[in-house]
Motif scaffolding. Structure first.
Motif, mmCIF file in Angstrom:
data_model
loop_
_atom_site.group_PDB
_atom_site.id
_atom_site.type_symbol
_atom_site.label_atom_id
_atom_site.label_comp_id
_atom_site.label_asym_id
_atom_site.label_seq_id
_atom_site.Cartn_x
_atom_site.Cartn_y
_atom_site.Cartn_z
ATOM 1 N N ARG A 1 16.829 110.328 111.839
ATOM 2 C CA ARG A 1 16.515 109.346 110.797
ATOM 3 C C ARG A 1 17.769 108.898 110.055
ATOM 4 N N GLN A 2 18.608 109.872 109.718
ATOM 5 C CA GLN A 2 19.841 109.553 108.998
ATOM 6 C C GLN A 2 20.766 108.693 109.865
ATOM 7 N N THR A 3 20.865 109.054 111.159
ATOM 8 C CA THR A 3 21.715 108.293 112.077
ATOM 9 C C THR A 3 21.190 106.864 112.203
ATOM 10 N N ALA A 4 19.863 106.740 112.331
ATOM 11 C CA ALA A 4 19.266 105.398 112.444
ATOM 12 C C ALA A 4 19.582 104.566 111.201
ATOM 13 N N ALA A 5 19.632 105.230 110.041
ATOM 14 C CA ALA A 5 19.906 104.495 108.805
ATOM 15 C C ALA A 5 21.317 103.886 108.813
ATOM 16 N N PHE A 6 22.197 104.397 109.676
ATOM 17 C CA PHE A 6 23.563 103.853 109.749
ATOM 18 C C PHE A 6 23.712 102.724 110.780
ATOM 19 N N ALA A 7 22.620 102.420 111.518
ATOM 20 C CA ALA A 7 22.771 101.519 112.668
ATOM 21 C C ALA A 7 23.333 100.153 112.280
ATOM 22 N N VAL B 1 27.483 104.522 93.629
ATOM 23 C CA VAL B 1 27.904 105.435 94.706
ATOM 24 C C VAL B 1 27.261 105.020 96.039
ATOM 25 N N PRO B 2 28.072 104.761 97.090
ATOM 26 C CA PRO B 2 27.466 104.366 98.368
ATOM 27 C C PRO B 2 26.800 105.547 99.075
ATOM 28 N N ARG B 3 25.726 105.258 99.853
ATOM 29 C CA ARG B 3 25.031 106.331 100.585
ATOM 30 C C ARG B 3 25.707 106.520 101.939
ATOM 31 N N ASP B 4 26.862 107.120 101.957
ATOM 32 C CA ASP B 4 27.550 107.364 103.225
ATOM 33 C C ASP B 4 27.671 108.876 103.451
#
Ligand code: HEM
Length: 481
Positions: free
Chosen positions: A123-129, A245-248
Motif C-alpha cells: 500500500r505504501q509503495t503504491a502511494a508513491f507511484a 511536512v511531506p509524506r515521504d
C-alpha cells in the motif's frame, strides 16, 4: 520440421545475450584471486550450471555453492537462523552502511526490520507511484532534448533516473548541497567500495593499505554530511511547521517505531538507513533498466509488442497505478531481465552450526554461496536458459517457475525490503522510456557483463537514441509533454 529444430531456429534468431562461457575446470588459487578482482562472473564452472550443489576448497576455505530451489529454501528460509552474512560481505559494505538494515545482524536486525517494514508495504509503495512516474517523466523530458541519433550513455541516464526517483520518494528532493554533487558522491563511493580487493580475498590483515580504497574517503564524508543535514532539516520542519511536512520515506523513518517496544530510530539509524536505501536501491534498479533496454533491442518482436502495450497503457493519461495494471508484458520483460542479469548476482552466508543441505554436510563456519547468476541459468531448471524469452514470465506460464529458482531479490526473512518498490519503479521506468524512445547499442561497442557489487555492462552502455514520435512507422499516440 520437428519441434526441436523449430526451437533451434528460434534460438538462432534470438541471439544469445552476452555472458561468460562457464569454465571446464576450476581456477588455481592465484587465478581465482585475479578473476574475483576483475570479474567474479568468470569463475564459475560448467558443473555449477548442471549440478544442484558443489562443494570444495576455495580462497576463503571450504565452501558450498547451492544451485537448487530446495537447497535455496533450506538456507534462506527453513533454517535461515543458522546462517549469517559472511565477514567479506560486511567488510565491503559496512564502511557506509554500518547501522543500516542491509548489514545489521541478530536482534538489532530483527528490531530494525519490524520497525522499517511499514515503510515498504504494498500500500505504501503504491502511494508513491505517481511521484515515481513524475520523477521519471521529468528526467526523460531532459533526455528528449537530445538530437535524434545522438549517442547517449544510457547506463548513466538510468543511474540519474533511479537517483531522481529515490530523491523524490526518500526526501522530496530536499538536498541542501545540490542533487548533482550528491549523486556524484554516491557513485564514486560505491564504485570504490564495490570492488573486491585481492588482499581481502587472500585474507590479508586490515592494516595493509588497499590501493584505491582511500579515494572513497572524501566522498563518504561529503555523503554522510549531506544525509545528516537532510535529517536535521526535516526534524526541524516537523517541530516548526508540522503542516508543511511531506509524506515521504524520511518522514516515515522519523516517525517509525518498533511495534513491540514503541522505540523510535536514533538520528544515526535514520541516516544509516537513508544511505542503505540509496546504496541498495539505486544501482540495482538502474542496472535493471539498462539491461532491459539492451535486451529489448536484441529482439524486434519483443520491442514491437512492448511498444504496442505501452502506447495503449499511456493513452488517456491515467494515474500511475492504473497504467501499471496495463503493463503485464513490460513486467515480464523486467523479470526476464532480472533473470538473465540479476543486479545482485550472488548472495553469501556463513553457517553458524553444521547443517544438512541436499544430503551434504555444510560445516559450521564454512561459506555458502547462492548465486542468482547460476540459479537463473541452470541447465536443469530452465529451457533456453541463456536466451531472452520474456513470455516465460507472463501470467499463463509464471506458475511453472519455482519460487526458489528465481530469486533476484533473495528470499526468506532477509528478502529485499524494497522489492515491490523496485519492480514498480522498473516497470514504470521501462514503459516510459519505450513510449518515448527507440534505442540500439552504439556500433562497435561490445557489451560484456561484469560483477562489481552489482552486475553491470563493463564500460557502460552507449546507445543510439531515436525519438519514436519522429519515426515514420511509429503508431504511438501523441506524447504527453
Ligand atoms: C532491482 C532492484 C533491487 C534488487 C535486485 C535488490 C536485491 C536485493 C537482494 C538480493 C537482497 C538480499 C541480500 C541477501 O539476502 O544477502 C536485498 C536486500 C535489501 N534491499 Fe534490495 N534490491 C533492489 C532494490 C532495492 C530498493 C529499491 C531498496 C530500498 C529502497 C532496497 C533495499 C534493500 C534492503 C534495505 C535490504 C536488506 C534487507 C534485510 O536484510 O532485511 N533494495 N536486495
Amino acid at each position: 520440421m520437428t519441434l526441436s529444430s523449430v526451437i533451434d531456429q528460434e534460438n538462432v534468431r534470438r541471439r544469445r545475450p552476452p555472458a561468460p562461457v562457464p569454465r571446464e575446470a576450476p581456477l588455481s588459487r592465484l587465478g581465482l584471486a585475479i578473476a574475483l578482482y576483475q570479474n567474479p562472473l568468470t569463475i564459475w564452472t560448467r558443473r555449477q550450471f548442471e549440478d544442484p550443489i558443489v562443494q570444495g576448497e576455495g580462497l576463503l576455505g571450504f565452501g558450498t555453492v547451492i544451485n537448487d530451489p530446495i537447497g535455496v529454501r533450506r538456507v534462506l528460509v527453513e533454517n535461515a537462523e543458522n546462517y549469517r552474512k559472511d565477514a567479506l560481505q560486511k567488510r565491503v559494505l559496512s564502511p557506509g552502511l554500518g547501522d543500516g538494515l542491509l548489514t545489521a545482524e541478530g536482534e538489532a536486525w530483527r528490531v530494525a526490520r519490524r520497525t522499517l517494514a511499514p515503510l515498504f508495504t504494498p500500500r505504501q509503495t503504491a502511494a508513491f507511484a505517481d511521484r515515481m512516474l513524475g520523477a521519471i517523466e521529468a528526467r526523460l523530458a531532459r533526455l528528449a532534448r537530445r538530437r535524434a541519433r545522438s549517442i547517449v550513455r544510457i547506463d548513466q541516464h538510468m543511474t540519474g533516473l533511479t537517483f531522481d526517483v529515490l530523491a523524490e520518494t526518500l526526501f522530496s528532493n530536499s538536498i541542501p548541497g545540490g542533487a548533482e554533487e550528491f549523486g556524484n558522491a554516491i557513485t564514486l563511493y560505491f564504485n570504490t567500495l564495490g570492488r573486491l580487493h585481492p588482499f581481502d580475498l587472500l585474507g590479508l590483515p586490515d592494516w595493509l593499505p588497499r590501493l584505491g580504497r582511500g579515494e572513497a574517503g572524501p566522498a563518504l564524508a561529503f555523503f554522510a554530511e549531506q544525509v545528516e543535514a537532510i535529517v536535521t532539516a526535516r526534524r526541524a520542519l516537523m517541530t516548526e511547521r508540522p503542516g508543511d511536512v511531506p509524506r515521504d520515506i524520511l518522514t516515515l523513518l522519523l516517525e517509525a517505531a518498533d511495534p513491540e517496544t514503541g522505540r523510535g530510530l536514533t538520528e544515526r539509524e535514520v541516516a544509516a538507513n537513508i544511505v542503505t536505501f540509496i546504496g541498495a536501491g539505486h544501482e540495482t534498479t538502474a542496472n535493471t533498466l539498462t539491461w532491459a533496454l539492451f535486451l529489448v533491442q536484441t529482439d524486434p518482436r519483443v520491442r514491437e509488442r512492448l511498444e504496442t502495450e505501452v502506447d495503449a497503457a499511456f493513452a488517456g493519461s491515467l494515474p500511475a497505478l492504473e497504467i501499471l495494471e496495463r503493463l503485464p508484458f513490460t513486467r515480464a520483460v523486467v523479470e526476464e531481465t532480472l533473470r538473465l542479469y540479476p543486479p545482485v548476482p550472488s548472495l553469501s552466508r556463513e553457517a553458524i552450526e553444521d547443517d544438512m543441505v541436499l544430503g551434504k554436510t555444510v560445516p559450521k563456519g564454512s561459506l555458502v554461496i547462492i548465486a542468482p547468476w547460476i540459479l537463473h541459468r541452470h541447465r536443469r531448471l530452465w529451457s533456453g536458459p541463456d536466451l531472452f524469452q520474456p513470455e516465460r514470465f507472463l501470467p499463463a506460464h509464471r506458475d511453472a517457475i519455482d519460487r526458489y529458482q528465481f530469486i533476484p531479490f533473495g528470499a526468506g526473512p532477509r528478502v529485499c525490503i524494497g522489492a515491490g518498490f523496485a519492480m514498480q519503479e522498473a516497470v514504470l521506468g521501462l514503459a516510459s522510456i519505450i513510449r518515448r524512445f527507440r534505442l540500439r547499442v552504439a556500433p562497435g561497442h561490445e557489451v560484456r557483463p561484469v560483477h562489481r557489487v552489482t552486475l553491470r555492462p563493463d564500460g557502460g552502455l552507449p546507445m543510439i537514441l531515436e525519438h519514436r514520435a519522429g519515426l515514420p512507422e511509429s503508431r504511438g499516440p501523441s506524447m504527453r509533454p
